[in-house]
Motif scaffolding. Structure first.
Motif, short mmCIF file in Angstrom:
data_model
loop_
_atom_site.label_atom_id
_atom_site.label_comp_id
_atom_site.label_asym_id
_atom_site.label_seq_id
_atom_site.Cartn_x
_atom_site.Cartn_y
_atom_site.Cartn_z
N GLN A 337 0.98 -1.37 0.13
CA GLN A 337 0.02 -0.04 0.01
C GLN A 337 0.72 0.99 0.01
OE1 GLN A 337 -2.67 -0.01 3.34
NE2 GLN A 337 -3.89 2.08 2.58
N PHE A 338 2.02 1.15 0.70
CA PHE A 338 3.00 2.55 0.84
C PHE A 338 3.54 2.52 -0.44
CE2 PHE A 338 7.28 3.65 1.54
CZ PHE A 338 7.25 4.88 1.85
N TRP A 339 3.86 1.56 -1.11
CA TRP A 339 4.44 1.90 -2.54
C TRP A 339 3.20 2.13 -3.69
CZ3 TRP A 339 8.33 2.80 -5.34
CH2 TRP A 339 8.40 2.46 -6.58
N LYS A 416 -1.50 20.49 3.58
CA LYS A 416 -0.49 20.90 4.29
C LYS A 416 -0.41 20.64 5.62
CE LYS A 416 0.73 25.16 2.60
NZ LYS A 416 0.76 26.57 2.14
N ALA A 417 -1.77 20.69 6.16
CA ALA A 417 -1.61 20.69 7.82
C ALA A 417 -1.58 19.06 8.09
CB ALA A 417 -3.17 20.95 8.40
N LEU A 418 -1.92 18.17 7.16
CA LEU A 418 -1.30 16.67 7.53
C LEU A 418 -0.41 16.03 7.09
CD1 LEU A 418 -5.08 15.30 6.37
CD2 LEU A 418 -4.28 15.21 8.70
N THR A 419 0.20 16.75 5.86
CA THR A 419 1.45 16.06 5.29
C THR A 419 2.80 17.06 5.56
OG1 THR A 419 1.26 17.04 3.12
CG2 THR A 419 -0.02 14.95 3.84
N GLY A 420 2.48 18.57 5.66
CA GLY A 420 3.36 19.34 5.67
C GLY A 420 3.86 19.63 4.35
N GLN A 421 3.14 19.27 3.39
CA GLN A 421 3.76 19.57 1.91
C GLN A 421 2.63 19.96 1.02
OE1 GLN A 421 6.18 16.35 0.17
NE2 GLN A 421 6.19 15.38 2.03
N ALA A 422 2.74 21.03 -0.02
CA ALA A 422 1.82 21.36 -1.06
C ALA A 422 1.29 20.21 -1.99
CB ALA A 422 2.30 22.57 -1.34
N HIS A 423 2.20 19.45 -2.36
CA HIS A 423 1.96 18.38 -3.28
C HIS A 423 2.38 17.05 -2.58
CE1 HIS A 423 1.84 21.77 -6.17
NE2 HIS A 423 2.73 22.35 -5.53
N LEU A 433 -3.86 5.48 5.03
CA LEU A 433 -2.58 4.86 5.46
C LEU A 433 -1.92 5.60 6.68
CD1 LEU A 433 -0.30 2.85 4.56
CD2 LEU A 433 0.48 4.50 3.02
N LEU A 434 -2.36 6.93 6.53
CA LEU A 434 -1.67 7.77 7.76
C LEU A 434 -2.31 7.41 8.98
CD1 LEU A 434 0.16 10.13 7.53
CD2 LEU A 434 -1.72 11.40 7.44
N GLN A 435 -3.61 7.03 8.95
CA GLN A 435 -4.26 6.60 10.30
C GLN A 435 -3.62 5.50 10.75
OE1 GLN A 435 -8.13 4.81 10.03
NE2 GLN A 435 -8.93 6.17 11.57
N VAL A 436 -3.47 4.41 9.89
CA VAL A 436 -3.14 3.03 10.54
C VAL A 436 -1.64 3.13 10.97
CG1 VAL A 436 -2.23 0.55 9.60
CG2 VAL A 436 -4.47 1.61 8.82
N ILE A 437 -0.65 3.84 10.12
CA ILE A 437 0.57 3.96 10.62
C ILE A 437 0.60 4.53 12.12
CG2 ILE A 437 2.95 4.66 10.25
CD1 ILE A 437 2.39 4.04 7.43
N ARG A 438 -0.13 5.77 12.13
CA ARG A 438 -0.07 6.41 13.22
C ARG A 438 -0.54 5.79 14.66
NH1 ARG A 438 -0.27 12.09 11.43
NH2 ARG A 438 1.55 12.34 9.84
N ALA A 439 -1.65 5.00 14.23
CA ALA A 439 -2.14 4.24 15.25
C ALA A 439 -1.42 3.17 15.87
CB ALA A 439 -3.59 3.39 14.75
N ARG A 440 -0.50 2.56 14.87
CA ARG A 440 0.44 1.55 15.43
C ARG A 440 1.69 2.32 16.21
NH1 ARG A 440 1.27 -2.95 10.60
NH2 ARG A 440 -0.73 -3.33 10.33
#
Length: 441
Positions: A337-339, A416-423, A433-440
């Motif tokens: 999923q990350f790839w 930008k608030a979630l990833t710190g990036q504009a693109h 994916l962000l939710q799963v990884i942060r939860a772990r």
């Protein structure tokens, strides 16, 4: 049978200029079902280093330019001295004793008189007693090949018909005073005895080729088909000679350039054919035609390698990059999923490090002052429970209805608030994916 060779000197790391020569000779041999020889020009015992021999083999292997056999000139010195003896016997080899300073003065005098700065063959007028005297005073002299002062002609694979008047060229030095055999003689002997049929090299060798043709003929060999490719310049037409040290293949590899990108560019650069990514070596071989290349200096911009690298990476399946992703520490169940999320948003595989750090550790939120209140309110509307690829749409719809924001003013501050990036990747894929990884974590 077609036989080509790549003959680098192991005095440094090979760079893009060397690669162009190696690749063209490799492609010609492979297209004809012939032989590609890696010939190590290590006749200079002081400057030649074994570490560079190992490095150039590693670089060629990395690119998939596999040779059929290796020859080392340092193991063939007896063959060069035999050839030198034959040239002496036929009166085509003579010893000269001028110092560099004396030669420089002769050249300046000739130039001042409007004449070409060609060696005047003064050494031919020396008798045995004079040679013995100079040898006693100065040590052994250099050995020059006596050119027939006539026109030398050949049909060049890139440049077309070439005619050089040998009278305008100095008799080349083939053996130095310290006994070191120089490239011009060693190359001729090797090409002749190894049956080399095609020689592709840089256009700076044209005059050298003229003299080598006469040496080949004097030694009774068959003259190969010569082709002289254009020299590379920088993107603005500037000389690359001083920058080639920073354009070594290992430097490009360290920057994340992929072999397919480098080969695709170098196999077409300077030709009438467009540069297109080729991931299959057979396709690269089949489409190569030396006659499609031009004589004009060819602009090379290292920046052109990175879009090709990105294009190549986007076509890779997960199995190919699995070891690289595993090395980052991405859990096996999340790695595919990350790839899938990041593959279209990297230029080199090295860019995966930053993306994994963002997912794993979180990015420093980028929130403009005027968006602070909006972001705070939006976060209260984030769907509860497990997020999936529909969650981003549902969330932004809710935020739009609550705040009245839409378009870029809605989506960009949230990204930008979630990833710190504009693109970056599609937020519909990023959010779950962000939710799963942060939860772990």
């Amino acid at each position: 049978m077609t036989i080509t060779r790549f003959a680098p000197s192991p005095t440094g790391y090979i760079h893009v200029g060397n690669l162009r020569t190696a690749l063209m000779n490799f492609l010609i041999a492979r297209k004809a079902g012939g032989t590609f020889i890696l010939r190590i020009d290590d006749t200079d015992p002081v400057r030649s280093k074994e570490e560079y021999v190992d490095a150039l083999k590693e670089d060629l292997d990395w690119l998939g330019l596999h040779w059929d056999r290796v020859e080392r000139q340092s193991e063939r010195l007896d063959r060069y001295h035999d050839a030198a003896d034959r040239l002496r016997e036929m009166g085509r080899f003579y010893e000269a004793f001028e110092t560099p300073t004396e030669l420089d003065l002769k050249r300046k005098k000739q130039l001042n008189m409007g004449r070409p700065p060609v060696y005047d063959r003064a050494a031919l007028a020396l008798d045995d007693a004079a040679r013995d005297k100079l040898r006693a005073e100065r040590g052994p002299g250099v050995w020059r090949f006596k050119l027939d002062q006539q026109r030398i002609e050949w049909d060049d694979g890139v440049l077309g018909d070439i005619i050089i008047d040998a009278a305008s060229v100095s008799d080349p030095v083939l053996i130095r005073g310290d006994g070191q055999v120089l490239y011009t003689l060693a190359s001729v002997v090797d090409d002749t005895e190894m049956g080399v049929t095609h020689v592709v090299r840089g256009s700076d060798h044209v005059t050298n080729t003229a003299t080598q043709i006469q040496i080949i003929e004097a030694l009774g060999g068959s003259v190969p088909q010569f082709a002289h490719h254009s020299l590379l310049t920088g993107p603005q037409g500037e000389s690359l000679s001083k920058r080639l040290g920073t354009l070594s293949l290992r430097d490009l590899r360290a920057q994340g350039v992929e072999p397919a990108a480098l080969l695709s560019l170098m196999a077409r650069l300077g030709s009438a054919d467009p540069v297109e990514l080729r991931t299959d070596m057979d396709a690269l071989i089949e489409g190569f035609d030396i006659s499609r290349f031009g004589a004009a200096p060819t602009k090379f911009d290292v920046a052109d390698l990175f879009p090709l690298t990105a294009h190549y990476l986007q076509g890779l399946d997960y199995a190919t990059v699995k070891p690289r992703i595993a090395a980052l520490g991405v859990p096996d169940d999340l790695a595919p999923q990350f790839w899938a999320v990041t593959r279209d948003n990297i230029t080199t595989l090295g860019d995966l490090d930053a993306w994994w750090a963002m997912f794993r550790d979180g990015a420093e939120p980028v929130i403009e002052d005027e968006d602070a209140e909006f972001i705070a309110e939006a976060m209260t509307l984030l769907p509860e429970g497990k997020l999936d690829e529909t969650s981003w749409s549902a969330w932004t719809t809710a935020v739009k209805e609550e705040t009245g924001r839409k378009g870029k003013a809605l989506f960009m501050p949230l990204r930008k608030a979630l990833t710190g990036q504009a693109h970056g990747p599609e937020m519909a894929q990023v959010l779950p994916l962000l939710q799963v990884i942060r939860a772990r974590g």
